[in-house]
Design a protein around this motif. Structure first.
Motif, PDB file in Angstrom:
ATOM      1  N   PHE A  20       0.829  -1.227   0.135  1.00  0.00           N
ATOM      2  CA  PHE A  20      -0.030  -0.079  -0.177  1.00  0.00           C
ATOM      3  C   PHE A  20       0.930   1.336   0.001  1.00  0.00           C
ATOM      4  N   SER A  21       1.882   1.186   0.877  1.00  0.00           N
ATOM      5  CA  SER A  21       2.611   2.573   0.973  1.00  0.00           C
ATOM      6  C   SER A  21       3.494   2.676  -0.341  1.00  0.00           C
ATOM      7  N   LYS A  22       3.832   1.762  -1.254  1.00  0.00           N
ATOM      8  CA  LYS A  22       4.398   1.946  -2.555  1.00  0.00           C
ATOM      9  C   LYS A  22       3.608   2.542  -3.571  1.00  0.00           C
ATOM     10  N   LEU A  23       2.257   2.375  -3.449  1.00  0.00           N
ATOM     11  CA  LEU A  23       1.297   2.608  -4.392  1.00  0.00           C
ATOM     12  C   LEU A  23       1.216   4.337  -4.566  1.00  0.00           C
ATOM     13  N   GLU A  24       1.146   4.881  -5.757  1.00  0.00           N
ATOM     14  CA  GLU A  24       1.437   6.256  -6.086  1.00  0.00           C
ATOM     15  C   GLU A  24       0.077   6.907  -6.043  1.00  0.00           C
ATOM     16  N   ASN A  25      -1.141   6.415  -6.331  1.00  0.00           N
ATOM     17  CA  ASN A  25      -2.151   7.086  -6.390  1.00  0.00           C
ATOM     18  C   ASN A  25      -3.644   6.196  -6.046  1.00  0.00           C
ATOM     19  N   GLU A  26      -4.615   6.565  -6.180  1.00  0.00           N
ATOM     20  CA  GLU A  26      -5.868   5.735  -5.829  1.00  0.00           C
ATOM     21  C   GLU A  26      -6.087   4.915  -6.929  1.00  0.00           C
ATOM     22  N   ASP A  27      -5.806   5.199  -8.132  1.00  0.00           N
ATOM     23  CA  ASP A  27      -5.945   4.152  -9.317  1.00  0.00           C
ATOM     24  C   ASP A  27      -5.034   3.032  -9.348  1.00  0.00           C
ATOM     25  N   GLN A  28      -3.827   3.036  -8.765  1.00  0.00           N
ATOM     26  CA  GLN A  28      -2.965   1.873  -8.465  1.00  0.00           C
ATOM     27  C   GLN A  28      -3.670   0.992  -7.656  1.00  0.00           C
ATOM     28  N   LEU A  29      -4.151   1.570  -6.340  1.00  0.00           N
ATOM     29  CA  LEU A  29      -4.786   0.997  -5.560  1.00  0.00           C
ATOM     30  C   LEU A  29      -5.970  -0.129  -5.935  1.00  0.00           C
ATOM     31  N   ALA A  30      -6.787   0.658  -6.746  1.00  0.00           N
ATOM     32  CA  ALA A  30      -7.725   0.117  -7.636  1.00  0.00           C
ATOM     33  C   ALA A  30      -7.165  -1.091  -8.507  1.00  0.00           C
ATOM     34  N   GLY A  31      -6.058  -0.895  -9.191  1.00  0.00           N
ATOM     35  CA  GLY A  31      -5.596  -2.254  -9.807  1.00  0.00           C
ATOM     36  C   GLY A  31      -5.252  -3.170  -8.798  1.00  0.00           C
ATOM     37  N   VAL A  32      -4.897  -2.849  -7.854  1.00  0.00           N
ATOM     38  CA  VAL A  32      -4.309  -3.968  -6.946  1.00  0.00           C
ATOM     39  C   VAL A  32      -5.585  -4.787  -6.445  1.00  0.00           C
ATOM     40  N   LEU A  33      -6.762  -4.160  -6.022  1.00  0.00           N
ATOM     41  CA  LEU A  33      -7.929  -4.818  -5.376  1.00  0.00           C
ATOM     42  C   LEU A  33      -8.731  -5.040  -6.463  1.00  0.00           C
ATOM     43  N   GLY A  34      -8.753  -4.638  -7.726  1.00  0.00           N
ATOM     44  CA  GLY A  34      -9.479  -5.284  -8.848  1.00  0.00           C
ATOM     45  C   GLY A  34      -8.868  -6.530  -9.353  1.00  0.00           C
ATOM     46  N   HIS A  35      -7.646  -6.777  -9.188  1.00  0.00           N
ATOM     47  CA  HIS A  35      -6.999  -7.945  -9.612  1.00  0.00           C
ATOM     48  C   HIS A  35      -7.468  -8.891  -8.453  1.00  0.00           C
ATOM     49  N   GLU A  36      -7.367  -8.493  -7.274  1.00  0.00           N
ATOM     50  CA  GLU A  36      -7.885  -9.750  -6.357  1.00  0.00           C
ATOM     51  C   GLU A  36      -9.192 -10.006  -6.319  1.00  0.00           C
TER      52      GLU A  36
ATOM     53  N   GLY B  54     -14.288   3.810 -13.644  1.00  0.00           N
ATOM     54  CA  GLY B  54     -13.716   5.409 -13.810  1.00  0.00           C
ATOM     55  C   GLY B  54     -12.319   5.635 -13.537  1.00  0.00           C
ATOM     56  N   TYR B  55     -11.654   4.464 -13.031  1.00  0.00           N
ATOM     57  CA  TYR B  55     -10.200   4.590 -12.697  1.00  0.00           C
ATOM     58  C   TYR B  55      -9.270   4.408 -14.403  1.00  0.00           C
ATOM     59  N   ASN B  56      -8.103   5.139 -14.213  1.00  0.00           N
ATOM     60  CA  ASN B  56      -7.220   4.975 -15.268  1.00  0.00           C
ATOM     61  C   ASN B  56      -6.439   3.510 -15.150  1.00  0.00           C
ATOM     62  N   PRO B  57      -6.888   2.568 -16.262  1.00  0.00           N
ATOM     63  CA  PRO B  57      -6.284   1.176 -16.281  1.00  0.00           C
ATOM     64  C   PRO B  57      -4.687   1.283 -16.373  1.00  0.00           C
ATOM     65  N   ARG B  58      -4.156   2.196 -17.121  1.00  0.00           N
ATOM     66  CA  ARG B  58      -2.796   2.106 -17.399  1.00  0.00           C
ATOM     67  C   ARG B  58      -2.052   2.092 -15.953  1.00  0.00           C
ATOM     68  N   GLU B  59      -2.694   2.741 -14.995  1.00  0.00           N
ATOM     69  CA  GLU B  59      -2.027   2.544 -13.558  1.00  0.00           C
ATOM     70  C   GLU B  59      -1.754   1.113 -13.157  1.00  0.00           C
ATOM     71  N   MET B  60      -2.538   0.128 -13.495  1.00  0.00           N
ATOM     72  CA  MET B  60      -2.186  -1.366 -13.055  1.00  0.00           C
ATOM     73  C   MET B  60      -0.587  -1.558 -13.964  1.00  0.00           C
ATOM     74  N   ILE B  61      -0.316  -0.988 -15.102  1.00  0.00           N
ATOM     75  CA  ILE B  61       1.052  -1.027 -15.571  1.00  0.00           C
ATOM     76  C   ILE B  61       1.913  -0.649 -14.377  1.00  0.00           C
ATOM     77  N   GLY B  62       1.521   0.472 -13.839  1.00  0.00           N
ATOM     78  CA  GLY B  62       2.492   1.090 -12.788  1.00  0.00           C
ATOM     79  C   GLY B  62       2.798   0.208 -11.668  1.00  0.00           C
ATOM     80  N   VAL B  63       1.673  -0.563 -11.116  1.00  0.00           N
ATOM     81  CA  VAL B  63       1.571  -1.509  -9.993  1.00  0.00           C
ATOM     82  C   VAL B  63       2.804  -2.712 -10.589  1.00  0.00           C
ATOM     83  N   MET B  64       2.642  -3.108 -11.866  1.00  0.00           N
ATOM     84  CA  MET B  64       3.436  -4.078 -12.254  1.00  0.00           C
ATOM     85  C   MET B  64       5.195  -3.721 -12.249  1.00  0.00           C
ATOM     86  N   GLU B  65       5.321  -2.239 -12.484  1.00  0.00           N
ATOM     87  CA  GLU B  65       6.400  -1.698 -12.254  1.00  0.00           C
ATOM     88  C   GLU B  65       7.052  -1.876 -10.909  1.00  0.00           C
ATOM     89  N   ILE B  66       6.329  -1.485  -9.988  1.00  0.00           N
ATOM     90  CA  ILE B  66       6.383  -1.452  -8.621  1.00  0.00           C
ATOM     91  C   ILE B  66       6.800  -3.121  -8.226  1.00  0.00           C
TER      92      ILE B  66
END
Length: 254
Positions: free
Chosen positions: A122-138, A205-217
Motif C-alpha cells: 500500500f505504501s508504495k502505491l502512488e495514487n488511488e488508481d493503482q490501489l484500484a488496480g491491486v484490489l481489482g485484480h484480487e 472510472g479509474y485509469n487502467p494504465r495505472e495497473m502497469i504502474g503496479v507491475m513496475e512496482i
C-alpha cells in the motif's frame, strides 16, 4: 499373493474411475467469466472458508493496520470497484483488509470475498488508481473462483493418489505432483485476474494504465534476482504488462 495384487489393482482402478467421473460431473461454466471450471463447492461454502480463515491470515501479517483513515480508503476503492462491475451480481461478501505488515509486499484473496493488502505494498502505491488496480485484480481471483477450482483439482489429485496407493504404492508420487501444481494461483489465474481487474477499473472510472504502474512496482520490489518465469507460478511482470495493454485495448470502449 498374486490374487491379492489383482484385487488391489482392481480396487485402485475403480477408485481412479470414480474420481475421474466425479471430476467430469463437477465441470461447470463460470457465469461471470464464461470459463469452464472444476468446482466442488457452493458459493456459500467459499464464503464460509474465507471468513473462517481471515483472522489467521491477518494475524500472520501483523494484524490489521491501526489507521482507520487508510482502511477507509481501501474500503472505498474496493466497494467502488464491486458496485460498478459484475462483482456486485455475485453472491460473495467482499471485505477489504489493510494489513499491518511493513515488510511483505503482497495482496491476496481468500475464497468468498476476503481481500487483503499489506501496508508494505500500500505504501508504495502512488495514487488511488493503482490501489484500484491491486484490489481489482484480487476481486478477479474471487469472481474467477480460483481458490475453489484449486481445491477441487487438489481433491481430484488426492483421489488419484489414493487409487495409486491401493493399486501400486505410487501415492506419494501422484500426491506430490498434485500439491505442487495446486497450492498457489497459476499463471493463467493471474492473467485472468489482471484482465478482470482492468475491466473493473474502466467500469469504475479509474485509469487502467495505472495497473502497469503496479507491475513496475512489483518488478522493482523483486529486484534483479527475481525468480525466472519458468520456475514461478506467476507470469513475469513484463509479460503481464503486455497482456494488460491488450486488455486495455479490448475494454477501452466500455
Amino acid at each position: 499373493m498374486r490374487g491379492n495384487f489383482k484385487i488391489r489393482l482392481l480396487i485402485g482402478a475403480a477408485i481412479a474411475v470414480f474420481f475421474v467421473l466425479k471430476r467430469c460431473s463437477q465441470r461447470e461454466e463460470n457465469p461471470y467469466t464464461g470459463r469452464m471450471q472444476t468446482i466442488s463447492m457452493s458459493a456459500d461454502k467459499e464464503i464460509a472458508i474465507g471468513i473462517q480463515n481471515a483472522p489467521q491470515m491477518a494475524q500472520q501479517h501483523g494484524g490489521l493496520h491501526p489507521d482507520n483513515r487508510l482502511q477507509a480508503m481501501v474500503d472505498n476503492v474496493g466497494h467502488k470497484l464491486v458496485n460498478n462491475s459484475v462483482a456486485k451480481q455475485t453472491p460473495y461478501k467482499y471485505e477489504f483488509h489493510l494489513l499491518n505488515d511493513p515488510n511483505t509486499i503482497n495482496a491476496f484473496a481468500l475464497p468468498g470475498g476476503q481481500i487483503f493488502i499489506t501496508y508494505a505494498l500500500f505504501s508504495k502505491l502512488e495514487n488511488e488508481d493503482q490501489l484500484a488496480g491491486v484490489l481489482g485484480h484480487e476481486i478477479g481471483h474471487v469472481l474467477g473462483r480460483h481458490s475453489a477450482e484449486r481445491i477441487a483439482e487438489s481433491e481430484y489429485w488426492q483421489g488419484l493418489a489414493t487409487a495409486g496407493s491401493v493399486g501400486a504404492d505410487m501415492g506419494g508420487l501422484v500426491g506430490g505432483i498434485g500439491q505442487n501444481k495446486l497450492l498457489t494461483n497459476g499463471r493463467d489465474d493471474e492473467l485472468e485476474s489482471d484482465d478482470l481487474g482492468v475491466k473493473f477499473m474502466i467500469k469504475s472510472g479509474y485509469n487502467p494504465r495505472e495497473m502497469i504502474g503496479v507491475m513496475e512496482i512489483l518488478k522493482a520490489a523483486a529486484g534483479p534476482n527475481r525468480v525466472p518465469e519458468f520456475k514461478s507460478t506467476h507470469p513475469d511482470p513484463e509479460n503481464r504488462i503486455e497482456k494488460i495493454e491488450a486488455s486495455i485495448e479490448k475494454y477501452k470502449s466500455l
